[in-house]
Scaffold this active site. Structure first.
Site, short mmCIF file in Angstrom:
data_model
loop_
_atom_site.label_atom_id
_atom_site.label_comp_id
_atom_site.label_asym_id
_atom_site.label_seq_id
_atom_site.Cartn_x
_atom_site.Cartn_y
_atom_site.Cartn_z
N SER A 48 0.81 -1.22 0.00
CA SER A 48 0.00 0.00 0.00
C SER A 48 0.85 1.28 0.00
O SER A 48 0.53 2.21 -0.75
CB SER A 48 -0.97 0.01 1.19
OG SER A 48 -1.92 -1.01 1.02
N THR B 9 -5.14 -2.88 8.66
CA THR B 9 -5.02 -4.25 8.16
C THR B 9 -4.90 -5.23 9.32
O THR B 9 -5.02 -4.85 10.49
CB THR B 9 -3.87 -4.35 7.12
OG1 THR B 9 -3.93 -5.65 6.53
CG2 THR B 9 -2.49 -4.12 7.72
N LYS C 5 -8.68 -5.02 11.98
CA LYS C 5 -9.86 -4.55 11.23
C LYS C 5 -11.14 -4.54 12.09
O LYS C 5 -12.06 -3.78 11.82
CB LYS C 5 -10.09 -5.41 9.98
CG LYS C 5 -9.07 -5.16 8.88
CD LYS C 5 -9.46 -5.91 7.61
CE LYS C 5 -8.44 -5.72 6.52
NZ LYS C 5 -8.84 -6.32 5.25
N GLY D 153 -15.52 -20.37 1.05
CA GLY D 153 -15.01 -19.78 2.30
C GLY D 153 -16.03 -18.86 2.93
O GLY D 153 -16.95 -18.37 2.24
N ALA D 154 -15.90 -18.67 4.25
CA ALA D 154 -16.86 -17.82 4.98
C ALA D 154 -16.14 -16.94 6.00
O ALA D 154 -16.67 -16.63 7.05
CB ALA D 154 -17.89 -18.72 5.67
N GLY D 155 -14.90 -16.55 5.68
CA GLY D 155 -14.11 -15.71 6.59
C GLY D 155 -14.36 -14.22 6.35
O GLY D 155 -15.37 -13.83 5.76
N GLY D 156 -13.40 -13.40 6.78
CA GLY D 156 -13.54 -11.95 6.71
C GLY D 156 -13.73 -11.44 5.29
O GLY D 156 -14.63 -10.63 5.02
N TYR E 161 -3.45 -13.07 -4.36
CA TYR E 161 -2.60 -12.49 -5.41
C TYR E 161 -1.13 -12.87 -5.27
O TYR E 161 -0.27 -12.29 -5.90
CB TYR E 161 -2.81 -10.98 -5.57
CG TYR E 161 -2.50 -10.12 -4.39
CD1 TYR E 161 -1.23 -9.61 -4.19
CD2 TYR E 161 -3.48 -9.81 -3.47
CE1 TYR E 161 -0.95 -8.81 -3.10
CE2 TYR E 161 -3.21 -9.01 -2.37
CZ TYR E 161 -1.94 -8.52 -2.20
OH TYR E 161 -1.67 -7.73 -1.11
N GLY F 239 -6.67 -11.86 -7.88
CA GLY F 239 -6.86 -11.13 -6.62
C GLY F 239 -6.21 -9.75 -6.60
O GLY F 239 -6.48 -8.97 -5.69
P1 NAP Z 1 -10.12 -15.79 7.05
O1 NAP Z 1 -11.00 -14.80 7.73
O2 NAP Z 1 -9.19 -16.62 7.85
O3 NAP Z 1 -11.07 -16.77 6.18
C1 NAP Z 1 -10.58 -17.86 5.45
C2 NAP Z 1 -11.73 -18.77 5.07
O4 NAP Z 1 -11.19 -19.85 4.29
C3 NAP Z 1 -12.42 -19.43 6.27
O5 NAP Z 1 -13.78 -19.61 5.96
C4 NAP Z 1 -11.69 -20.78 6.36
O6 NAP Z 1 -12.42 -21.78 7.00
C5 NAP Z 1 -11.56 -21.10 4.89
N1 NAP Z 1 -10.53 -22.10 4.65
C6 NAP Z 1 -9.23 -22.04 5.02
N2 NAP Z 1 -8.58 -23.15 4.61
C7 NAP Z 1 -9.51 -23.94 3.98
C8 NAP Z 1 -9.47 -25.22 3.37
N3 NAP Z 1 -8.35 -25.92 3.31
N4 NAP Z 1 -10.62 -25.71 2.86
C9 NAP Z 1 -11.77 -25.02 2.91
N5 NAP Z 1 -11.87 -23.79 3.48
C10 NAP Z 1 -10.75 -23.27 4.01
O7 NAP Z 1 -9.19 -15.05 5.95
P2 NAP Z 1 -9.56 -13.78 5.04
O8 NAP Z 1 -9.09 -12.54 5.71
O9 NAP Z 1 -10.98 -13.89 4.61
O10 NAP Z 1 -8.56 -14.02 3.81
C11 NAP Z 1 -8.69 -15.14 2.98
C12 NAP Z 1 -7.73 -15.08 1.79
O11 NAP Z 1 -8.00 -13.93 1.03
C13 NAP Z 1 -6.25 -14.97 2.17
O12 NAP Z 1 -5.53 -15.77 1.27
C14 NAP Z 1 -5.92 -13.51 1.96
O13 NAP Z 1 -4.56 -13.30 1.61
C15 NAP Z 1 -6.82 -13.17 0.79
N6 NAP Z 1 -7.22 -11.75 0.74
C16 NAP Z 1 -6.97 -11.05 -0.41
C17 NAP Z 1 -7.35 -9.72 -0.50
C18 NAP Z 1 -7.07 -8.93 -1.75
O14 NAP Z 1 -7.04 -7.69 -1.70
N7 NAP Z 1 -6.89 -9.57 -2.89
C19 NAP Z 1 -8.00 -9.09 0.59
C20 NAP Z 1 -8.28 -9.85 1.75
C21 NAP Z 1 -7.87 -11.19 1.80
P3 NAP Z 1 -12.18 -22.11 8.58
O15 NAP Z 1 -12.90 -21.02 9.31
O16 NAP Z 1 -12.76 -23.44 8.74
O17 NAP Z 1 -10.69 -22.06 8.81
#
Ligand code: NAP
Length: 280
Positions: free
Chosen positions: A21, A66, A70, A131-134, A225, A246
């Site tokens: 950034s 970040t 957050k 996925g269902a994370g942030g 990415y 990404g």
């Molecule tokens: P997060 O909150 O930890 O969420 C990750 C999600 O993926 C959770 O639902 C997790 O499930 C699931 N998951 C992890 N490993 C898995 C597997 N082997 N099989 C199935 N589901 C799986 O993370 P986040 O902040 O959302 O970020 C996720 C990804 O996005 C990262 O790689 C990050 O670098 C990328 N990202 C990119 C940008 C961008 O600007 N391009 C922005 C934000 C994030 P569980 O809860 O069961 O672990």
């Protein structure tokens, strides 16, 4: 040139040294001849409140937030946008005449990038989010504003998936699936979005999706990415599907934050070039 009218934009997180950034924003400030500077601050958690109050006291124009702050940052802001409140996370703060206002530009940034880079129209589309994370949450909220046909959430963690499902069901047609339904939902979907870290460096050969389930009508998007082209995207490309990397989400979340701080829209292609250069 830095002078007494230079406005400061910050970034707080921990760790922070990997962030692209500062390079992206400073290069754009320079190109557009704007008297702003962007600096990253690695803040320890016990100091978070003091760091934010310090930014306010110094009258800095705004900052990005970040990992891992957050959510926690929300306790120390004066106002939070409706969207950031719904998502439950803030990644951009604007100092509006002494009031710190929190926004979330991740989901909107993602959707703007998807639409502009692939040319797809979300009307009546069947969309699958892995996925269902942030990040999934931010993206799902932004997608739910469009007249889509159906949003499907695949989550290996049922309780996390259920939370997202419950939060979205008033806003759009949504369903939650598990491993058993994944194949059929991938085959039926118009747009597939990976928001899990599966496929991220160093595990670059991993993917949740069997390439046989993909077809050339689909748009396949991965928010990872690093690498730019994940295994999922390589597989999608081999099936002649449209791919979306990404990098776009990163660029556009920054572009929208830039607009909020300066009221100027920077050029997305220039921002992309700067980040591509620094990723090399
Ligand atoms: P997060 O909150 O930890 O969420 C990750 C999600 O993926 C959770 O639902 C997790 O499930 C699931 N998951 C992890 N490993 C898995 C597997 N082997 N099989 C199935 N589901 C799986 O993370 P986040 O902040 O959302 O970020 C996720 C990804 O996005 C990262 O790689 C990050 O670098 C990328 N990202 C990119 C940008 C961008 O600007 N391009 C922005 C934000 C994030 P569980 O809860 O069961 O672990």
């Amino acid at each position: 040139m830095i002078d007494s009218t230079t406005q400061l934009i910050g970034l707080i997180g921990n760790p922070i040294k990997h962030s692209k950034s500062p390079e992206m924003h400073n290069a754009m400030f320079e190109k557009l001849n704007l008297n702003y500077r962007y600096l990253a601050f690695e803040v320890e958690e016990p100091q978070l409140k003091a760091a934010i109050n310090g930014m306010k006291a110094l009258g800095i124009r705004g900052f990005n937030v970040t990992i891992p702050y957050k959510v926690k940052v929300m306790d120390f802001l004066d106002e939070i946008s409706e969207q950031a409140m719904e998502i439950g996370a803030v990644n951009t703060v604007v100092n509006q005449q002494g009031k710190l206002i929190g926004y979330n530009t991740d989901g909107e940034g993602y959707v703007r990038s998807l639409l502009e880079e692939t040319g797809i129209d979300l009307n009546n589309k069947k969309i699958l989010i892995l996925g269902a994370g942030g990040a999934a949450k931010a993206i799902a909220y932004s997608i739910a504003k469009y007249p889509i046909k159906k949003l499907t959430i695949y989550s290996r963690n049922i309780s996390k998936g259920n939370l997202l499902f419950e939060a979205l069901k008033q806003k759009t047609t949504v369903e939650l699936i598990d491993d058993n339904q994944l194949k059929s939902l991938v085959e039926q979907s118009d747009i597939i979005i990976n928001t899990t870290p599966v496929g991220m460096s160093p595990n670059i050969l991993d993917s949740l999706i069997n390439p046989k389930w993909l077809n050339e009508q689909q748009v396949v998007s991965d928010i990872i990415y690093n690498p730019l082209e994940t295994q999922l995207l390589k597989d999608a490309k081999s099936k002649q599907a449209t791919i979306h990397t990404g990098l776009g989400m990163f660029i556009y979340q920054g572009l929208i934050a830039f607009e909020k701080w300066t009221e100027i829209t920077p050029d997305a292609d220039q921002m992309r070039k700067i980040v591509m250069e620094s990723l090399k």
